[in-house]
Design a protein around this motif. Structure first.
Motif, PDB file in Angstrom:
ATOM      1  N   SER A   1      -2.465  16.597  10.637  1.00 21.37           N
ATOM      2  CA  SER A   1      -1.566  15.893  11.554  1.00 21.37           C
ATOM      3  C   SER A   1      -2.270  14.681  12.164  1.00 21.37           C
ATOM      4  CB  SER A   1      -1.091  16.814  12.663  1.00 21.37           C
ATOM      5  OG  SER A   1      -0.348  17.874  12.148  1.00 21.37           O
ATOM      6  N   ARG A   2      -3.475  14.879  12.653  1.00 19.00           N
ATOM      7  CA  ARG A   2      -4.225  13.772  13.252  1.00 19.00           C
ATOM      8  C   ARG A   2      -4.486  12.675  12.229  1.00 19.00           C
ATOM      9  NH1 ARG A   2      -8.416  17.638  15.672  1.00 19.00           N
ATOM     10  NH2 ARG A   2      -9.156  17.222  13.608  1.00 19.00           N
ATOM     11  N   ARG A   3      -4.851  13.077  11.013  1.00 14.98           N
ATOM     12  CA  ARG A   3      -5.125  12.100   9.962  1.00 14.98           C
ATOM     13  C   ARG A   3      -3.860  11.314   9.620  1.00 14.98           C
ATOM     14  NH1 ARG A   3      -5.945  15.186   5.604  1.00 14.98           N
ATOM     15  NH2 ARG A   3      -7.639  16.180   6.710  1.00 14.98           N
ATOM     16  N   PHE A   4      -2.729  11.988   9.559  1.00 15.99           N
ATOM     17  CA  PHE A   4      -1.456  11.330   9.241  1.00 15.99           C
ATOM     18  C   PHE A   4      -1.143  10.238  10.260  1.00 15.99           C
ATOM     19  CE2 PHE A   4       3.223  11.312   9.927  1.00 15.99           C
ATOM     20  CZ  PHE A   4       3.579  10.707   8.735  1.00 15.99           C
ATOM     21  N   PHE A   5      -1.322  10.536  11.531  1.00 15.35           N
ATOM     22  CA  PHE A   5      -1.011   9.545  12.565  1.00 15.35           C
ATOM     23  C   PHE A   5      -2.058   8.435  12.613  1.00 15.35           C
ATOM     24  CE2 PHE A   5       1.449  13.186  14.165  1.00 15.35           C
ATOM     25  CZ  PHE A   5       2.688  12.561  14.222  1.00 15.35           C
ATOM     26  N   ARG A   6      -3.270   8.732  12.242  1.00 18.39           N
ATOM     27  CA  ARG A   6      -4.324   7.716  12.213  1.00 18.39           C
ATOM     28  C   ARG A   6      -4.076   6.734  11.070  1.00 18.39           C
ATOM     29  NH1 ARG A   6      -9.069  10.460  11.021  1.00 18.39           N
ATOM     30  NH2 ARG A   6      -8.429  11.943  12.590  1.00 18.39           N
TER      31      ARG A   6
ATOM     32  N   VAL B   1       8.284  10.776  14.894  1.00 17.98           N
ATOM     33  CA  VAL B   1       7.081  11.507  14.471  1.00 17.98           C
ATOM     34  C   VAL B   1       7.038  11.615  12.954  1.00 17.98           C
ATOM     35  CG1 VAL B   1       6.224  13.893  14.385  1.00 17.98           C
ATOM     36  CG2 VAL B   1       6.514  12.775  16.559  1.00 17.98           C
ATOM     37  N   VAL B   2       8.181  11.835  12.335  1.00 18.96           N
ATOM     38  CA  VAL B   2       8.232  11.960  10.880  1.00 18.96           C
ATOM     39  C   VAL B   2       7.871  10.635  10.212  1.00 18.96           C
ATOM     40  CG1 VAL B   2       9.753  12.472   8.927  1.00 18.96           C
ATOM     41  CG2 VAL B   2       9.890  13.841  10.985  1.00 18.96           C
ATOM     42  N   LYS B   3       8.158   9.544  10.878  1.00 20.82           N
ATOM     43  CA  LYS B   3       7.802   8.233  10.336  1.00 20.82           C
ATOM     44  C   LYS B   3       6.337   7.889  10.571  1.00 20.82           C
ATOM     45  CE  LYS B   3      12.365   6.220  10.814  1.00 20.82           C
ATOM     46  NZ  LYS B   3      13.141   5.152  11.437  1.00 20.82           N
ATOM     47  N   GLY B   4       5.634   8.740  11.287  1.00 20.16           N
ATOM     48  CA  GLY B   4       4.208   8.534  11.514  1.00 20.16           C
ATOM     49  C   GLY B   4       3.895   7.669  12.718  1.00 20.16           C
ATOM     50  N   ARG B   5       4.817   7.545  13.634  1.00 20.34           N
ATOM     51  CA  ARG B   5       4.589   6.734  14.832  1.00 20.34           C
ATOM     52  C   ARG B   5       3.727   7.523  15.805  1.00 20.34           C
ATOM     53  NH1 ARG B   5       6.822   3.775  11.522  1.00 20.34           N
ATOM     54  NH2 ARG B   5       8.797   2.732  11.843  1.00 20.34           N
ATOM     55  N   ASN B   6       2.537   7.027  16.057  1.00 16.62           N
ATOM     56  CA  ASN B   6       1.604   7.713  16.944  1.00 16.62           C
ATOM     57  C   ASN B   6       2.123   7.748  18.379  1.00 16.62           C
ATOM     58  OD1 ASN B   6      -0.802   9.078  17.554  1.00 16.62           O
ATOM     59  ND2 ASN B   6      -1.761   7.172  18.203  1.00 16.62           N
ATOM     60  N   TRP B   7       2.824   6.682  18.803  1.00 21.60           N
ATOM     61  CA  TRP B   7       3.340   6.654  20.161  1.00 21.60           C
ATOM     62  C   TRP B   7       4.334   7.781  20.406  1.00 21.60           C
ATOM     63  CZ3 TRP B   7       8.528   6.378  20.572  1.00 21.60           C
ATOM     64  CH2 TRP B   7       9.252   5.820  19.522  1.00 21.60           C
TER      65      TRP B   7
ATOM     66  N   HIS C   1       0.837  -1.197   0.000  1.00 17.84           N
ATOM     67  CA  HIS C   1       0.000   0.000   0.000  1.00 17.84           C
ATOM     68  C   HIS C   1       0.876   1.253   0.000  1.00 17.84           C
ATOM     69  CE1 HIS C   1       0.974  -0.773   4.195  1.00 17.84           C
ATOM     70  NE2 HIS C   1       0.730   0.496   4.444  1.00 17.84           N
ATOM     71  N   ALA C   2       0.317   2.304  -0.522  1.00 18.84           N
ATOM     72  CA  ALA C   2       1.056   3.567  -0.598  1.00 18.84           C
ATOM     73  C   ALA C   2       1.033   4.249   0.760  1.00 18.84           C
ATOM     74  CB  ALA C   2       0.427   4.478  -1.651  1.00 18.84           C
ATOM     75  N   ARG C   3       2.136   4.873   1.104  1.00 21.39           N
ATOM     76  CA  ARG C   3       2.225   5.611   2.355  1.00 21.39           C
ATOM     77  C   ARG C   3       1.943   7.078   2.067  1.00 21.39           C
ATOM     78  NH1 ARG C   3       7.231   4.212   5.926  1.00 21.39           N
ATOM     79  NH2 ARG C   3       6.001   5.620   7.175  1.00 21.39           N
TER      80      ARG C   3
ATOM     81  N   VAL D   1       7.528  20.303  10.356  1.00 21.61           N
ATOM     82  CA  VAL D   1       7.923  21.503  11.109  1.00 21.61           C
ATOM     83  C   VAL D   1       8.044  21.174  12.599  1.00 21.61           C
ATOM     84  CG1 VAL D   1       7.111  23.779  11.853  1.00 21.61           C
ATOM     85  CG2 VAL D   1       7.043  23.157   9.448  1.00 21.61           C
ATOM     86  N   ALA D   2       7.107  20.391  13.118  1.00 19.70           N
ATOM     87  CA  ALA D   2       7.152  20.023  14.538  1.00 19.70           C
ATOM     88  C   ALA D   2       8.397  19.200  14.848  1.00 19.70           C
ATOM     89  CB  ALA D   2       5.891  19.250  14.919  1.00 19.70           C
ATOM     90  N   ALA D   3       8.733  18.241  14.002  1.00 20.15           N
ATOM     91  CA  ALA D   3       9.910  17.399  14.231  1.00 20.15           C
ATOM     92  C   ALA D   3      11.188  18.226  14.169  1.00 20.15           C
ATOM     93  CB  ALA D   3       9.951  16.270  13.210  1.00 20.15           C
ATOM     94  N   ILE D   4      11.281  19.087  13.182  1.00 22.48           N
ATOM     95  CA  ILE D   4      12.464  19.955  13.068  1.00 22.48           C
ATOM     96  C   ILE D   4      12.543  20.899  14.265  1.00 22.48           C
ATOM     97  CG2 ILE D   4      13.495  21.818  11.710  1.00 22.48           C
ATOM     98  CD1 ILE D   4      12.379  20.361   9.206  1.00 22.48           C
ATOM     99  N   ALA D   5      11.405  21.393  14.712  1.00 18.77           N
ATOM    100  CA  ALA D   5      11.386  22.298  15.863  1.00 18.77           C
ATOM    101  C   ALA D   5      11.868  21.597  17.130  1.00 18.77           C
ATOM    102  CB  ALA D   5       9.986  22.855  16.068  1.00 18.77           C
TER     103      ALA D   5
END
Length: 157
Positions: free
Chosen positions: A150-155, A81-87, A11-13, A22-26
């Motif tokens: 952001s919420r959709r990305f992590f979901r 976070v950039v990898k999409g890990r919700n934890w 499946h496509a990511r 921006v949050a991860a870089i910050a």
């Protein structure tokens, strides 16, 4: 030897939203600037004295190592976070609660060393300084939890 094999995902990511990037870089930049400012304020001699003082008792050593571990977890969260890990965003929230709680307690005289405290004459003044000091981290948490992309990305991850 699994480093050289290609993995195929069926499946496509989704792309990482700009707000999450921006949050991860910050997170990374805030921690780097914190360390740089601490080194600038203390200088080489002050850093050596701080490390020596932190190694005098077990409780000070545990606080020092705990603070280093907390910074490590924050940086780990930034990359995860950039990898999409919700934890990762929840762990980052937990690190901020722990850091703010300890800083508040140390500022009121319930913890040490004095380096991890905020100077102030009243609880209100200390709290205001704490909120101002933690404002960049609160903005990062806002970027990770509030906007719908952001919420959709992590979901979806």
């Amino acid at each position: 030897m699994g480093f050289f094999t290609k993995t195929h995902h069926s499946h496509a990511r989704p792309n990482v939203p700009a707000l999450v990037q921006v949050a991860a870089i910050a997170i990374i930049l805030i921690r780097c600037v914190d360390v740089f400012m601490l080194c600038n304020v203390l200088g080489v001699r002050g850093m050596v004295d701080f490390v020596q003082r932190s190694a005098q008792t077990w409780s000070l050593t545990l606080i020092f190592l705990g603070s280093l571990l907390l910074v490590f977890f924050e940086l780990l969260c930034a990359f995860s976070v950039v990898k999409g890990r919700n934890w990762a965003r929840w762990v980052f929230l937990l690190t901020q609660v722990i850091a703010s709680g300890y800083l508040w307690a140390a500022s009121l005289g319930y913890g040490y060393p004095e380096l991890f405290s905020i100077a102030g004459e009243s609880k209100r003044e200390i709290f205001r300084s704490l909120v101002m000091q933690k404002m960049p981290d609160m903005l990062v948490l806002f970027l990770l939890f509030i906007p719908s992309p952001s919420r959709r990305f992590f979901r979806l991850q």
